[in-house]
Each structure stands twice: as structure tokens, then as C-alpha cells.
Design a protein around this motif. Structure first.
Motif, PDB file in Angstrom:
ATOM      1  N   ASN A 182      -4.604  -4.141  10.932  1.00 47.69           N
ATOM      2  CA  ASN A 182      -6.015  -4.441  11.175  1.00 47.69           C
ATOM      3  C   ASN A 182      -6.667  -5.124   9.983  1.00 47.69           C
ATOM      4  OD1 ASN A 182      -6.060  -3.250  13.782  1.00 47.69           O
ATOM      5  ND2 ASN A 182      -6.123  -1.247  12.798  1.00 47.69           N
ATOM      6  N   SER A 183      -5.871  -5.804   9.167  1.00 48.72           N
ATOM      7  CA  SER A 183      -6.399  -6.347   7.910  1.00 48.72           C
ATOM      8  C   SER A 183      -6.739  -7.840   7.947  1.00 48.72           C
ATOM      9  CB  SER A 183      -5.411  -6.080   6.771  1.00 48.72           C
ATOM     10  OG  SER A 183      -4.216  -6.796   6.981  1.00 48.72           O
ATOM     11  N   HIS A 201       3.418  -2.932   7.673  1.00 49.95           N
ATOM     12  CA  HIS A 201       2.828  -1.608   7.502  1.00 49.95           C
ATOM     13  C   HIS A 201       1.592  -1.444   8.384  1.00 49.95           C
ATOM     14  CE1 HIS A 201       5.528  -0.859   4.270  1.00 49.95           C
ATOM     15  NE2 HIS A 201       4.896  -1.553   3.344  1.00 49.95           N
ATOM     16  N   GLN A 202       1.382  -0.238   8.837  1.00 54.34           N
ATOM     17  CA  GLN A 202       0.210   0.069   9.663  1.00 54.34           C
ATOM     18  C   GLN A 202      -1.087  -0.384   8.988  1.00 54.34           C
ATOM     19  OE1 GLN A 202       0.407   1.342  12.796  1.00 54.34           O
ATOM     20  NE2 GLN A 202      -1.787   1.020  12.962  1.00 54.34           N
ATOM     21  N   GLN A 203      -1.157  -0.240   7.674  1.00 53.70           N
ATOM     22  CA  GLN A 203      -2.358  -0.626   6.930  1.00 53.70           C
ATOM     23  C   GLN A 203      -2.672  -2.118   7.074  1.00 53.70           C
ATOM     24  OE1 GLN A 203       0.053   1.313   5.892  1.00 53.70           O
ATOM     25  NE2 GLN A 203      -0.623   2.838   4.431  1.00 53.70           N
ATOM     26  N   PHE A 204      -1.665  -2.938   7.340  1.00 51.27           N
ATOM     27  CA  PHE A 204      -1.881  -4.371   7.467  1.00 51.27           C
ATOM     28  C   PHE A 204      -2.297  -4.794   8.872  1.00 51.27           C
ATOM     29  CE2 PHE A 204       1.404  -4.855   3.919  1.00 51.27           C
ATOM     30  CZ  PHE A 204       0.427  -4.952   2.949  1.00 51.27           C
ATOM     31  N   PRO A 208       0.798  -1.227   0.000  1.00 48.38           N
ATOM     32  CA  PRO A 208       0.000   0.000   0.000  1.00 48.38           C
ATOM     33  C   PRO A 208       0.832   1.280   0.000  1.00 48.38           C
ATOM     34  CG  PRO A 208      -0.011  -0.977   2.176  1.00 48.38           C
ATOM     35  CD  PRO A 208       0.670  -1.953   1.247  1.00 48.38           C
ATOM     36  N   LEU A 209       2.125   1.170   0.284  1.00 50.50           N
ATOM     37  CA  LEU A 209       2.980   2.352   0.338  1.00 50.50           C
ATOM     38  C   LEU A 209       3.793   2.588  -0.931  1.00 50.50           C
ATOM     39  CD1 LEU A 209       4.281   2.131   4.011  1.00 50.50           C
ATOM     40  CD2 LEU A 209       2.233   3.253   3.124  1.00 50.50           C
ATOM     41  N   ASP A 223      -5.167  -3.394  -4.583  1.00 56.13           N
ATOM     42  CA  ASP A 223      -5.867  -3.429  -3.305  1.00 56.13           C
ATOM     43  C   ASP A 223      -5.921  -4.870  -2.807  1.00 56.13           C
ATOM     44  OD1 ASP A 223      -7.851  -4.709  -4.798  1.00 56.13           O
ATOM     45  OD2 ASP A 223      -9.055  -2.905  -4.974  1.00 56.13           O
TER      46      ASP A 223
END
Length: 85
Positions: A48-49, A43-46, A11-12, A29
Motif C-alpha cells: 500500500n506504499s 513485503h506487506q509494508q510495500f 522494513p524487515l 524509512d
């Protein structure tokens, strides 16, 4: 693996940056249908994924290889075959 279709996602990074480094198809995505996922960057996006990752399973349990060990709870999750490197 023989016959494996591998797709990159970060995502980065832009699609072009991933393709330049990995020379493989790129997802934009967390959608699609897969047999396994290698999570190599925390990554922070992961963080809570897990619910999104559960939906990626092509059939049966999704193999989740967690290089950095950020999802220890996945080991008890019925949606994954979980491995930490």
C-alpha cells in the motif's frame, strides 16, 4: 550507473543486516529524494506504499523498477516510469 547514489531500505531488516549484505548506505524509512526505486521484495509494508513512493521523486517522474510485479497499477500512474522485470 556512473555518479549514482544508491541507498538500501528493507522494513524487515535492521540497518546492520542491510549494510552487511549490500555494503551501501541505508535508509530507515521511505523518505528522501530519489530518481528511481528498485522494489525487489513484495513485503506487506510495500503493498500500500504507492502514495509514499510518489513523494520520493527528486524531479519529474520516479523510475520504479518492480522486480516481482506487485504494482501493475503504477504503469498507469503519472508519477512513475514503470518497469517490471
Amino acid at each position: 550507473a556512473k555518479g549514482a547514489v544508491v541507498t538500501g531500505y528493507d522494513p524487515l531488516l535492521t540497518k546492520e543486516e542491510i549494510e552487511a549484505e549490500l555494503t551501501l548506505p541505508v535508509a530507515t524509512d521511505l523518505t528522501g529524494s530519489y530518481n528511481g526505486v528498485i522494489l525487489a521484495t513484495p513485503h506487506q509494508q510495500f503493498l500500500n506504499s504507492l502514495p509514499e513512493l510518489e513523494k520520493l521523486s527528486k524531479q519529474g517522474k520516479l523510475v520504479l523498477v518492480d522486480v516481482k510485479g506487485i504494482f501493475p497499477s503504477a504503469a498507469q500512474n503519472n508519477y512513475f516510469i514503470y518497469k517490471v522485470l
